[in-house]
Design an enzyme around this catalytic site. Sequence first.
Site, PDB file in Angstrom:
ATOM      1  N   THR A  31       0.769  -1.194  -0.133  1.00 54.48           N
ATOM      2  CA  THR A  31       0.000  -0.082  -0.081  1.00 54.48           C
ATOM      3  C   THR A  31       0.868   1.237   0.205  1.00 54.48           C
ATOM      4  O   THR A  31       1.896   1.225   0.636  1.00 54.48           O
ATOM      5  CB  THR A  31      -0.761  -0.074   0.997  1.00 54.48           C
ATOM      6  N   GLY A  50       0.406  -2.731  10.921  1.00 52.92           N
ATOM      7  CA  GLY A  50       0.061  -2.338  12.549  1.00 52.92           C
ATOM      8  C   GLY A  50      -1.546  -2.516  12.490  1.00 52.92           C
ATOM      9  O   GLY A  50      -2.494  -3.055  11.757  1.00 52.92           O
ATOM     10  N   GLY A 104      -3.870  -0.204  12.287  1.00 49.67           N
ATOM     11  CA  GLY A 104      -4.476   0.544  11.306  1.00 49.67           C
ATOM     12  C   GLY A 104      -4.555  -0.324  10.121  1.00 49.67           C
ATOM     13  O   GLY A 104      -5.609  -0.215   9.220  1.00 49.67           O
ATOM     14  N   THR A 105      -3.663  -0.881   9.494  1.00 46.60           N
ATOM     15  CA  THR A 105      -3.476  -1.696   8.328  1.00 46.60           C
ATOM     16  C   THR A 105      -4.738  -3.020   8.533  1.00 46.60           C
ATOM     17  O   THR A 105      -5.383  -3.199   7.546  1.00 46.60           O
ATOM     18  CB  THR A 105      -2.164  -2.432   7.998  1.00 46.60           C
ATOM     19  N   ILE A 106      -4.722  -3.505   9.698  1.00 50.74           N
ATOM     20  CA  ILE A 106      -5.732  -4.628   9.894  1.00 50.74           C
ATOM     21  C   ILE A 106      -7.154  -4.206   9.934  1.00 50.74           C
ATOM     22  O   ILE A 106      -7.788  -4.701   9.186  1.00 50.74           O
ATOM     23  CB  ILE A 106      -5.296  -5.475  11.279  1.00 50.74           C
ATOM     24  N   ASN A 107      -7.179  -2.980  10.151  1.00 50.63           N
ATOM     25  CA  ASN A 107      -8.458  -2.220  10.327  1.00 50.63           C
ATOM     26  C   ASN A 107      -8.808  -1.780   8.753  1.00 50.63           C
ATOM     27  O   ASN A 107     -10.149  -2.354   8.759  1.00 50.63           O
ATOM     28  CB  ASN A 107      -8.438  -0.922  11.011  1.00 50.63           C
ATOM     29  N   THR A 137       3.773  -0.248  14.825  1.00 52.06           N
ATOM     30  CA  THR A 137       4.417  -0.050  16.452  1.00 52.06           C
ATOM     31  C   THR A 137       4.153  -0.788  17.511  1.00 52.06           C
ATOM     32  O   THR A 137       4.864  -1.166  18.019  1.00 52.06           O
ATOM     33  CB  THR A 137       4.129   1.539  16.015  1.00 52.06           C
ATOM     34  N   LEU A 196     -13.512 -10.815  24.363  1.00 54.53           N
ATOM     35  CA  LEU A 196     -13.583 -11.858  23.575  1.00 54.53           C
ATOM     36  C   LEU A 196     -14.055 -11.563  22.170  1.00 54.53           C
ATOM     37  O   LEU A 196     -15.147 -10.573  21.928  1.00 54.53           O
ATOM     38  CB  LEU A 196     -14.502 -13.189  23.912  1.00 54.53           C
ATOM     39  N   GLU A 227      -7.506   4.771  13.661  1.00 55.00           N
ATOM     40  CA  GLU A 227      -8.210   5.570  12.548  1.00 55.00           C
ATOM     41  C   GLU A 227      -9.213   6.490  13.195  1.00 55.00           C
ATOM     42  O   GLU A 227     -10.049   6.111  13.869  1.00 55.00           O
ATOM     43  CB  GLU A 227      -9.031   4.862  11.431  1.00 55.00           C
TER      44      GLU A 227
END
Length: 300
Positions: free
Chosen positions: A40, A66, A68-71, A95, A215, A272
């Site tokens: 990206t 991190g 944000g990327t997973i989100n 981070t 969970l 975000e």
Amino acid sequence: MDQQSLTLVILNGKGAGNEELREAILSLREEGLQIEVRVTWEHGDGERFVKEAVDLHAATVVAGGGDGTINEIATALAGVDAPLRPVLGIIPLGTANDFATSAGIPEEMEHALRLAIVGKATSVDLARVNQDRYFINMATGGFGTRITTETPEKLKSALGGVSYLIHGLLRMDTLKADSCELRGPDFSWQGDALVIGIGNGRQAGGGQRLCPTALINDGRLELTIVTSKEILPTLFNSLTGGDDENPNIIRASLPWLEITSPNEMAFNLDGEPLRGTTFRIEILPAALACRLPPSCELLA
């Protein structure tokens, strides 16, 4: 090779030069695994690459970065029709890596990549905010949100997750509570909140375990409200898990939650930012499939 075995690895540009990960990808390719890589550059790339993965009939999309990327990748996957949706895999390259850490994702690149591609797929929940925003880990509001968004990039690069706590200590003079009202099923609270944590996962801000019992497959959100003006003892207690008897911490477990405030509030959704005066947050049970360790503490 069967296209259904294809894995598309989507890397945040900041982690694209990771030599250990490059070696891991080459090693698994030598074993016969079909892995393609995308990097990206700007906002929107993640969604575009997820669409490409669907067009390629990829079995797995791996988010390398991190929180944000997973989100970004999880949000894009949520928009894919269930029969076509690839499984989510995770490689921690950010981070703080709060979600990956609390989920027990290995830090060693080859172990993480192998888990992301061939690990058991488990259904996990996703949280939706105001109908069009999502988080897989946590939404945080108040002082903690300001700290995570204001912490300098150089400090984060040098010190990792602990940088958030250090920056917070340096900014104690800016401490300001948010006047707000929170409502949910059989729950209501109104007052001044210094920190609000709404967890699908357990920790945020570089290791602050704001929702230590959350969970990700129980169909519920864990809510933590810190009302104390004694923010330092509260934060340290939350880090060590010793806040169970703290009267300044309010907790609840809810399928949905509404937050209103007379003034604009800032929330951090897996890194975000989102601002507003009204928020409706609801859990979407079993919204995604994700490859997680068998011993993952976030699974019911």
